[in-house]
Design a protein around this motif. Structure first.
Motif, PDB file in Angstrom:
ATOM      1  N   LYS A 127     -73.789  54.297  36.964  1.00  0.00           N
ATOM      2  CA  LYS A 127     -74.608  55.495  36.761  1.00  0.00           C
ATOM      3  C   LYS A 127     -74.980  55.716  35.304  1.00  0.00           C
ATOM      4  O   LYS A 127     -76.107  56.081  35.011  1.00  0.00           O
ATOM      5  N   THR A 128     -74.006  55.539  34.446  1.00  0.00           N
ATOM      6  CA  THR A 128     -74.247  55.878  33.042  1.00  0.00           C
ATOM      7  C   THR A 128     -75.289  54.933  32.433  1.00  0.00           C
ATOM      8  O   THR A 128     -76.216  55.364  31.753  1.00  0.00           O
ATOM      9  N   ASN A 173     -75.036  65.519  31.775  1.00  0.00           N
ATOM     10  CA  ASN A 173     -73.840  64.879  32.287  1.00  0.00           C
ATOM     11  C   ASN A 173     -72.899  65.959  32.814  1.00  0.00           C
ATOM     12  O   ASN A 173     -72.613  66.913  32.109  1.00  0.00           O
ATOM     13  N   ASP A 207     -76.189  62.711  35.107  1.00  0.00           N
ATOM     14  CA  ASP A 207     -75.103  61.834  35.541  1.00  0.00           C
ATOM     15  C   ASP A 207     -74.065  62.707  36.267  1.00  0.00           C
ATOM     16  O   ASP A 207     -73.301  63.404  35.612  1.00  0.00           O
TER      17      ASP A 207
HETATM   18 NA    NA Z   1     -70.607  60.323  33.474  1.00  0.00          NA
END
Ligand code: NA
Ligand code: DGP
Ligand code: NA
Length: 210
Positions: free
Chosen positions: A20-21, A42, A97
């Motif tokens: 994801k990051t 995030n 995120d």
């Molecule tokens: Na994250």
């Protein structure tokens, strides 16, 4: 951005180490390079006072009952929701995120009731797209050792993945599922193409809630 055109709320979800990051960073870079106002976000957002409690919990320096930490993760999203709304309405696309679906997946994986877990997320802004990076947790272990954080254990991640799969099959068309085992470049290309189609479509669509 011309008046009345809003940005998109785009969420990345998946187990720890699903990519994801990396994918959210690549998407932000791509959109910015095209002159589209974009910001990364995030969750958990660890700098607020609630975020600092969450950080202590995740790094095992603090223990809290499952229900309490669940509500703190949710509160951490709620405390930022006005900022999210303002950014979207001023035309900025947000690439986030993790969001409510991590909230449900990680707590339901501990055995908390699914609907109870979802309840505090209701009323938060509904994403325009969720990119779910799916992989069996065993296939993510070659990406190196998990860190020392609380949830980074293969067996637990397996239960998290099951809940994510369930959410994905329930939530409908704004959920996009990808095989996280693909190369970074292939995954990015697919995500980029869905995003480029999405942005003009949502620009005049009113915000909705979960
Ligand atoms: Na994250
Ligand atoms: P990250 O910084 O994205 O690696 O997230 C830290 C850890 O917290 C990760 O194991 C996923 C978990 N997590 C993220 N959001 C939530 C949430 O809302 N509830 C719970 N219980 N865990 C979450
Ligand atoms: Na993590």
């Amino acid at each position: 951005m011309s008046a009345g055109k809003r940005g998109a709320l785009i969420i990345f979800e998946g187990c720890d180490r699903s990519g994801k990051t990396t994918q959210s960073r690549l998407l932000v870079e791509l959109l910015k390079s095209k002159g589209i106002p974009t910001l990364p976000m995030n969750f958990p957002e660890r700098s607020s006072s609630i975020g600092q409690v969450i950080n202590s919990y995740l790094t095992n320096s603090k223990d809290l009952p499952d229900e309490v930490i669940h509500l703190m993760f949710s509160a951490n999203r709620w405390e930022h929701i006005n900022q999210v709304k303002e950014k979207l309405l001023e035309g900025t696309t947000l690439v986030v995120d993790r969001y409510s679906f991590s909230g449900v997946a990680y707590s339901a994986a501990k055995g908390l009731d699914f609907d109870w877990c979802y309840a505090p997320e209701r009323g938060l802004i509904k994403p325009d797209a969720v990119f779910y990076l799916r992989a069996p947790p065993n296939d993510l272990t070659h990406r190196g050792q998990y860190g020392k954080e609380r949830y980074e254990k293969v067996e637990f991640q397996g239960r998290v993945a099951e809940v994510f799969n369930r959410i994905c099959s329930k939530e409908g068309s704004y959920f996009h599922q990808f095989d996280a085992r693909q190369s970074v470049e292939d995954l990015h290309a697919q995500i980029a193409s869905i995003t480029e189609e999405l942005l003009p479509k949502v620009a005049t669509r009113p915000l909705d809630t979960l």
